[in-house]
Design a protein around this motif. Structure first.
Motif, mmCIF file in Angstrom:
data_model
loop_
_atom_site.group_PDB
_atom_site.id
_atom_site.type_symbol
_atom_site.label_atom_id
_atom_site.label_comp_id
_atom_site.label_asym_id
_atom_site.label_seq_id
_atom_site.Cartn_x
_atom_site.Cartn_y
_atom_site.Cartn_z
ATOM 1 N N CYS A 48 0.835 -1.203 0.000
ATOM 2 C CA CYS A 48 0.000 0.000 0.000
ATOM 3 C C CYS A 48 0.874 1.259 0.000
ATOM 4 O O CYS A 48 1.809 1.371 0.806
ATOM 5 C CB CYS A 48 -0.898 -0.024 1.241
ATOM 6 N N PHE B 1 0.059 4.067 1.045
ATOM 7 C CA PHE B 1 -0.212 4.858 2.239
ATOM 8 C C PHE B 1 0.415 4.277 3.504
ATOM 9 O O PHE B 1 1.095 4.971 4.238
ATOM 10 C CB PHE B 1 -1.718 5.032 2.436
ATOM 11 N N THR C 99 -4.284 -5.461 -1.046
ATOM 12 C CA THR C 99 -4.246 -4.194 -1.765
ATOM 13 C C THR C 99 -4.935 -4.319 -3.120
ATOM 14 O O THR C 99 -5.071 -5.406 -3.667
ATOM 15 C CB THR C 99 -2.792 -3.723 -1.993
ATOM 16 N N LEU D 253 -5.994 11.072 -5.628
ATOM 17 C CA LEU D 253 -4.831 10.818 -4.769
ATOM 18 C C LEU D 253 -3.860 11.994 -4.826
ATOM 19 O O LEU D 253 -3.399 12.487 -3.792
ATOM 20 C CB LEU D 253 -4.146 9.526 -5.196
ATOM 21 N N TYR E 191 -2.960 0.104 -3.162
ATOM 22 C CA TYR E 191 -3.467 0.728 -1.941
ATOM 23 C C TYR E 191 -4.513 -0.179 -1.303
ATOM 24 O O TYR E 191 -5.100 -1.028 -1.967
ATOM 25 C CB TYR E 191 -4.101 2.087 -2.257
ATOM 26 N N CYS F 204 -7.383 2.684 3.385
ATOM 27 C CA CYS F 204 -6.342 3.722 3.402
ATOM 28 C C CYS F 204 -6.643 4.803 2.365
ATOM 29 O O CYS F 204 -6.536 5.997 2.640
ATOM 30 C CB CYS F 204 -4.967 3.117 3.130
ATOM 31 N N TYR F 205 -7.024 4.376 1.150
ATOM 32 C CA TYR F 205 -7.323 5.319 0.074
ATOM 33 C C TYR F 205 -8.510 6.207 0.440
ATOM 34 O O TYR F 205 -8.457 7.423 0.295
ATOM 35 C CB TYR F 205 -7.608 4.565 -1.234
#
Length: 115
Positions: free
Chosen positions: A34, A36, A53, A65, A94, A98-99
Motif C-alpha cells: 500500500c 499509504f 491491496t 490521490l 493501496y 487507506c485510500y
C-alpha cells in the motif's frame, strides 16, 4: 525497565533501533504494498479479516490521490509520487480503507478552508 535491561557498556545511542522506518514506501512497478501504510495486508477495522491491496486503475482515482496529497501537503506521499507521471503505469497499490481515508472529501474541504 528498559534501561536496566541494557548491558552496562551499551548506551541508548549505540543500541540499534528496532522501530519500523517511517520513510515513504517506494512506488515501483510490481510492488504491491500500500502506498499509504506500506503493508501488503491490512486488518479490516472491527473484523478479524485482512484486506489485500488493490491496484490504482483509473485516472480519476489517480487525480484524487494527487489532489489529496497536495492539499494535505503530505511530503511522504508527494515524494513517493513525484518521480512518475502515471501512477497507473507504475502499478501503484493501496488498501481501500487507506485510500478512502486519505482522499475523504469532507476532510480535504476542512483542510482547504483552514489554510
Amino acid at each position: 525497565d528498559l534501561m536496566a535491561s541494557l548491558d552496562p557498556g551499551e548506551s541508548a545511542k549505540t543500541r540499534r533501533s528496532t522501530r519500523r522506518s517511517v520513510e515513504a514506501p517506494l512506488v515501483e512497478p510490481g510492488r504491491k504494498n500500500c502506498i499509504f501504510c506500506g503493508t501488503l495486508k491490512r486488518k479490516v477495522p472491527n473484523s478479524s479479516t485482512k484486506q489485500s491491496t488493490s491496484q490504482l486503475l483509473t485516472e480519476d482515482a489517480e487525480a484524487r490521490l494527487r489532489r489529496a496529497a497536495a492539499i494535505r501537503n503530505d511530503e511522504r506521499i508527494l515524494i513517493s509520487i513525484a518521480s512518475t507521471s502515471s501512477l497507473i503505469a507504475r502499478e501503484v497499490h493501496y488498501h481501500k480503507h487507506c485510500y478512502s481515508s486519505f482522499t475523504r472529501e469532507s476532510a480535504l474541504v476542512r483542510l482547504e478552508s483552514s489554510s
